[in-house]
Design an enzyme around this catalytic site. Structure first.
Site, PDB file in Angstrom:
ATOM      1  CG  ASP A  13      -4.794  -2.649   1.661  1.00  0.00           C
ATOM      2  OD1 ASP A  13      -4.005  -1.821   1.788  1.00  0.00           O
ATOM      3  OD2 ASP A  13      -5.921  -2.550   1.796  1.00  0.00           O
ATOM      4  CG  HIS A  41       3.640   1.431  -0.119  1.00  0.00           C
ATOM      5  ND1 HIS A  41       3.139   2.369  -0.900  1.00  0.00           N
ATOM      6  CD2 HIS A  41       5.019   1.602  -0.367  1.00  0.00           C
ATOM      7  CE1 HIS A  41       4.134   3.260  -1.732  1.00  0.00           C
ATOM      8  NE2 HIS A  41       5.368   2.381  -1.203  1.00  0.00           N
TER       9      HIS A  41
END
Length: 431
Positions: A13, A41
């Site tokens: 992340d 993502h």
């Protein structure tokens, strides 16, 4: 040659998708090499928000090839759904290639993942329950089903029967759960395979041909190095190798890799259980979480938040051979009176400079912080380091000093035009 690998330096992340999308503008091919649809993502481009799980971000651009390498575990149902959603946003997917050697995630992997995690109780790892670990287990046990098998009806039927027999025995005898139906899985997943057939090929040939032609090839790692099964916070890790998996997972030789770009956030986040030395469990952590919209792309779970940990990122730099750094989300820290960087750990009065393998040892460590003044100014329109207020610039410069690596880009917001380039990585590979 012109090859660049992008890896996350923390627990995932970090904004790799954004950096991949940004750097892919100079690439001819973009390839995934490990992980599965547990690694979501988000990309902001052309006024659209694209949420990707399996498909490389190069799929957004028709002039590029997007490759899912042999090291990726592919959930056909998830992939078919993702391609359908992209089609609704005007992305055809015609430039996608899937390795015929990539292993397939099937419903029994997902069920086993959930049962195993539930059985661990308080010792759970924090899996996303998407069958990633069990699929890699089957791969290592040499009973996995690959994309090439999925396309061959007879082979798929034979291997699915054998695998499901073994898995159903495990479900019933070990977990006191119900068995799964062969016919339902076989018919559904064979059809998924037929829908994906047009994309399946030997992607190692595709990648090596592009490299041999001196085309720019970008390799996109999933998760982060601290989730690497060998180099991360084992056992609270994923089942693949974000750190060094590119050569095996893409089918290219180590001699063909030019640069390794590490991506980090200006703070740290983590999803799931496991050690997190700089974790913030106070209002500062809440502030950063909300300012950074720190909730999982795939799971929606709130991410755990902490200060930037230079010990972690130095470890990642070493084990992955990182040559350049992209620093994201600096703007998220705007509004804090003070910001901190963990420069080392302390245990029993002794300074610890390197990330330990032992979780017991790590649990006895406390972070050693450097405290810097924060900033209140809006930095989201900054284009150069000199545009940043003095305190923000000092913070960025101190991070790069501690890591001993050149800063390639810095980001002050989620959009592509908020990523600012100090040096073009494609110029570096062309030297």
């Amino acid at each position: 040659m012109g090859t660049v690998v992008i890896v996350g330096t923390q627990w995932g992340d970090e904004g790799k998708g954004k950096i991949t999308d940004f750097l892919s503008q100079g690439a001819k091919v973009v390839s995934r090499y490990q992980g599965g649809d547990n690694a979501g993502h988000t990309i902001h481009a052309n006024g659209e928000v694209y949420k990707l799980r399996l498909v490389p971000s190069g799929v957004l651009y028709p002039h590029q090839l997007s490759v899912i390498g042999n090291g990726v575990v592919v959930n056909p149902k998830s992939l078919v759904g993702e391609l359908a959603r992209l089609a609704e946003q005007g992305v055809t997917g015609e430039n996608l290639r899937i390795s015929d050697r990539a292993h397939v995630i099937l419903p029994y992997h997902i069920k086993l993942d959930k049962l195993q995690e539930a059985a661990k109780g308080a010792d759970k790892i924090g899996t996303t329950n998407r069958g990633i670990g069990p699929a890699y287990m089957d791969k290592a046990a040499r009973v996995g089903i690959r994309m090439a098998d999925l396309l061959d009806k007879e082979i798929f039927e034979e291997r699915l029967k054998a695998n499901l027999k073994a898995k159903n025995e495990e479900f019933v005898k070990v977990y006191d759960s119900t068995p799964m139906n062969f016919d339902d899985i076989f018919e559904e997943y064979y059809q998924y395979g037929q829908q994906l057939k047009q994309y399946v090929c030997d992607t190692s040939i595709v990648l090596n041909d592009a490299i041999d032609k001196s085309e720019h090839v970008l390799f996109e790692g999933a998760q982060g190095i601290m989730l690497d099964i060998d180099q991360g916070t084992y056992p609270f890790v994923t089942s693949s190798n974000p750190a060094g998996g590119v050569t095996v997972g893409a089918g290219v030789g180590a001699s063909k890799i030019d640069r390794v770009v590490g991506v980090a956030k200006a703070y740290t986040s983590r999803v799931g259980d496991g050690p997190f030395p700089t974790e913030l469990l106070d209002k500062t952590g809440d502030f950063i979480r909300n300012a950074g919209h720190e909730f999982g792309t795939v799971t929606g779970r709130p991410r755990r938040i902490g200060w930037f940990d230079a010990v972690v990122v130095r470890h990642s730099r070493r084990v992955a051979g990182i040559t350049d750094l992209c620093l994201n989300s600096i703007d998220v820290l705007t509004g804090l009176d003070k910001v901190k960087i963990c420069v080392a750990y302390e245990r029993d009065g002794e300074r610890v400079e390197n990330y330990p393998a032992s979780l017991k040892f790590l649990s006895e460590c406390k972070p050693v912080y450097e405290e810097l003044p924060g900033w209140q100014e809006d930095i989201t329109k900054a284009k150069t380091l000199d545009d940043l207020p003095e305190n923000a610039r000092r913070y960025v410069e101190r991070i790069t000093e501690l890591l001993g690596v050149d800063l390639l880009t810095f980001s002050v917001g989620p959009d592509r035009d908020q990523t600012n380039v100090l040096e073009n990585v494609w110029d570096k590979v062309s030297r």
